[in-house]
Design an enzyme around this catalytic site. Structure first.
Site, mmCIF file in Angstrom:
data_model
loop_
_atom_site.group_PDB
_atom_site.id
_atom_site.type_symbol
_atom_site.label_atom_id
_atom_site.label_comp_id
_atom_site.label_asym_id
_atom_site.label_seq_id
_atom_site.Cartn_x
_atom_site.Cartn_y
_atom_site.Cartn_z
ATOM 1 N N TYR A 172 -13.283 18.666 -16.344
ATOM 2 C CA TYR A 172 -13.842 17.353 -16.035
ATOM 3 C C TYR A 172 -14.785 17.497 -14.834
ATOM 4 O O TYR A 172 -14.373 17.967 -13.771
ATOM 5 C CB TYR A 172 -12.724 16.345 -15.743
ATOM 6 C CG TYR A 172 -13.305 15.048 -15.264
ATOM 7 C CD1 TYR A 172 -14.116 14.287 -16.099
ATOM 8 C CD2 TYR A 172 -13.094 14.610 -13.969
ATOM 9 C CE1 TYR A 172 -14.695 13.122 -15.646
ATOM 10 C CE2 TYR A 172 -13.668 13.440 -13.517
ATOM 11 C CZ TYR A 172 -14.469 12.707 -14.362
ATOM 12 O OH TYR A 172 -15.063 11.559 -13.909
ATOM 13 N N ASP A 227 -4.207 19.290 -15.510
ATOM 14 C CA ASP A 227 -4.818 18.043 -15.959
ATOM 15 C C ASP A 227 -4.501 17.913 -17.443
ATOM 16 O O ASP A 227 -5.075 18.608 -18.275
ATOM 17 C CB ASP A 227 -6.326 18.072 -15.702
ATOM 18 C CG ASP A 227 -7.018 16.771 -16.123
ATOM 19 O OD1 ASP A 227 -6.420 16.020 -16.916
ATOM 20 O OD2 ASP A 227 -8.153 16.530 -15.670
ATOM 21 N N ARG A 233 0.839 -1.215 0.000
ATOM 22 C CA ARG A 233 0.000 0.000 0.000
ATOM 23 C C ARG A 233 0.871 1.261 0.000
ATOM 24 O O ARG A 233 0.444 2.322 -0.440
ATOM 25 C CB ARG A 233 -0.958 -0.013 1.200
ATOM 26 C CG ARG A 233 -1.718 1.285 1.390
ATOM 27 C CD ARG A 233 -2.984 1.117 2.223
ATOM 28 N NE ARG A 233 -2.757 0.511 3.517
ATOM 29 C CZ ARG A 233 -2.257 1.144 4.587
ATOM 30 N NH1 ARG A 233 -1.901 2.410 4.500
ATOM 31 N NH2 ARG A 233 -2.105 0.503 5.725
ATOM 32 N N LYS A 246 -7.146 6.849 -19.592
ATOM 33 C CA LYS A 246 -7.401 7.321 -20.959
ATOM 34 C C LYS A 246 -6.213 7.003 -21.875
ATOM 35 O O LYS A 246 -5.905 5.847 -22.068
ATOM 36 C CB LYS A 246 -7.719 8.807 -20.925
ATOM 37 C CG LYS A 246 -8.613 9.240 -19.759
ATOM 38 C CD LYS A 246 -9.995 8.622 -19.791
ATOM 39 C CE LYS A 246 -10.821 9.144 -18.633
ATOM 40 N NZ LYS A 246 -12.067 8.450 -18.405
HETATM 41 C C1 LIG Z 1 -9.970 15.150 -18.141
HETATM 42 C C2 LIG Z 1 -10.252 14.144 -17.068
HETATM 43 N N1 LIG Z 1 -9.726 14.333 -15.848
HETATM 44 C C3 LIG Z 1 -9.957 13.454 -14.845
HETATM 45 C C4 LIG Z 1 -10.735 12.327 -15.019
HETATM 46 C C5 LIG Z 1 -10.965 11.368 -13.879
HETATM 47 O O1 LIG Z 1 -10.215 10.211 -14.051
HETATM 48 P P1 LIG Z 1 -10.674 8.728 -13.627
HETATM 49 O O2 LIG Z 1 -11.972 8.435 -14.337
HETATM 50 O O3 LIG Z 1 -9.532 7.868 -14.062
HETATM 51 O O4 LIG Z 1 -10.857 8.735 -12.147
HETATM 52 C C6 LIG Z 1 -11.292 12.102 -16.275
HETATM 53 C C7 LIG Z 1 -12.174 10.931 -16.478
HETATM 54 O O5 LIG Z 1 -13.038 10.928 -17.328
HETATM 55 C C8 LIG Z 1 -11.047 13.024 -17.318
HETATM 56 O O6 LIG Z 1 -11.571 12.841 -18.547
#
Ligand SMILES: Cc1ncc(COP(=O)(O)O)c(C=O)c1O
Length: 383
Positions: free
Chosen positions: A106, A179, A54, A204
């Site tokens: 997001y 991000d 962990r 992704k």
């Molecule tokens: C731009 C973006 N940031 C963050 C996330 C969150 O990631 P996760 O779904 O892997 O928790 C996503 C998920 O769709 C995303 O598209």
């Protein structure tokens, strides 16, 4: 010979997962070490620096080395979801401090920021990412701890200037977190543009096959903040499991070729659908007509990626009809996989969504582009 001694391109480092050949067996790919705990030596010392999975484990560590190298960071941390990484970073913000983030981003990350501001006394300002200077105005010098940007933003693909955001954050004593999920390191490297921490939903493009959920933070430097995030990950159990870390490492080996093909496909598709009688507007940063195109050219050096949206000539019901009339594009959420997806975005974003009801988001994959274009043309007949 280790990669540190070589001046290899990042695409080479990715393809060979840093040339991490197992010296004992000759295995050309790192194995999976599933152990949850690690035996100590005769002097009760840790043998490989690991004591409990962990906290850290060898497989996740190998993947983190690749993540750090691709983004040019001092260190990387892998998490069991993108959101686990986002939450761990924002856990370091104290009551009375302030966070700045885009108005469109997001939606899950935005929901988390709202929760922090409502329950923890943390200030929050969403800026309009389409307005020049709005980010700078949103910052409270001395109070803002994190300026958070996403670029291109999801799902309108407005482009935010990373260098400019870093300058504004630093002048106010804040850090810049980016991000970069939609612009992985084969095209954008935010740390080189002044960002302090890069985030990826590795679910992704980095994973690339829609078969794992994972998140990553890559730090420009290791410092007290970085240690605190690591401590949060350890105490919340947010680390990526060895098996998923291995899958992620495997996915990253083809990142550059997948992204290049998806970018080529997306550009051809965007051009082909621009001017289609059923499409009111195409949102794709690769198009010269896109308001963020000039900044995108500057900071997306390896392609504009596979993400775009189309505003169709119709309402929400018509948009959903198009999504389900597609035979090749799969009507599903998520992005960055080898298969193409189509999604009515407002349906998934929840009550705070300001996304237009006629917006369909496409994640363009690596299939033959002629099949993709033909599929969307027939699906648009559903309007
Ligand atoms: C731009 C973006 N940031 C963050 C996330 C969150 O990631 P996760 O779904 O892997 O928790 C996503 C998920 O769709 C995303 O598209």
């Amino acid at each position: 010979m280790t990669h540190e001694k070589m001046n290899w391109d990042r695409s080479t480092l990715a393809a060979q997962a840093l040339h991490l050949i197992n010296e004992a067996t000759g295995a050309v790919v790192p194995g999976i070490e599933p152990a949850s705990t690690f035996a100590r030596g005769a002097d009760y010392e840790l043998k490989g620096g690991f004591n409990y999975a962990r906290n850290e484990n060898p497989t996740t560590k190998a993947t983190e080395k690749v993540l750090a190298a691709l983004d040019g960071g001092a260190d990387a941390m892998a998490f069991n979801a993108g959101m686990a990484a986002v939450v761990s970073l924002f856990e370091t913000v104290r009551t009375g401090q302030h966070i700045v983030a885009p108005r469109v981003m997001y939606h899950g990350g935005q929901d988390w920021l709202r929760r922090l501001s409502q329950t923890r006394g943390i200030g929050l300002t969403f800026f309009d990412q389409t307005q020049e200077g709005a980010l700078e105005e949103a910052i409270h010098p001395g109070e803002t701890a994190i300026v958070w940007i996403e670029t291109p933003v999801n799902p309108t693909w407005d482009v935010i200037d990373i260098e400019r955001a870093a300058k504004a954050a630093h002048e106010a004593g804040a850090i810049l977190g980016v991000d970069s999920t939609v612009a992985p390191p084969c095209t954008t490297r935010p740390l080189e543009l002044g960002a302090d921490i890069v985030f990826h939903s590795a679910t992704k493009y980095l994973g690339g096959h829609s078969d794992l959920t994972a998140g990553a933070l890559i730090g420009a430097r290791t410092n007290a903040l970085w240690d605190e995030i690591k401590q949060v990950r350890k105490l919340t159990g947010g680390i990526l499991s060895p098996f998923d870390a291995w899958l992620l490492l495997r996915g990253m080996r083809t990142l550059f070729v997948r992204f290049e093909r998806a970018s080529d496909n997306a550009m051809a598709l965007a051009r082909s659908l621009s001017g289609h009688p059923k499409v009111v507007q195409m949102l794709y940063p690769g198009l010269e007509s896109h308001p963020g195109h000039e900044i995108a050219k500057k900071q997306m050096r390896g392609g504009f990626g596979g993400m775009m949206s189309l505003l169709i000539d119709g309402d929400a019901a018509a948009a959903k009809r198009v999504a389900t009339a597609a035979k090749l594009f799969i009507p599903a959420t998520s992005l960055g996989g080898v298969e193409s997806l189509i999604e009515h975005r407002k349906s998934i974003e929840g009550p705070h969504s300001i996304v237009p009801e006629n917006l369909l988001r496409l994640s363009v994959g690596i299939e033959d582009v002629r099949d993709l274009i033909a599929d969307l043309e027939q699906a648009l007949e559903a309007i």
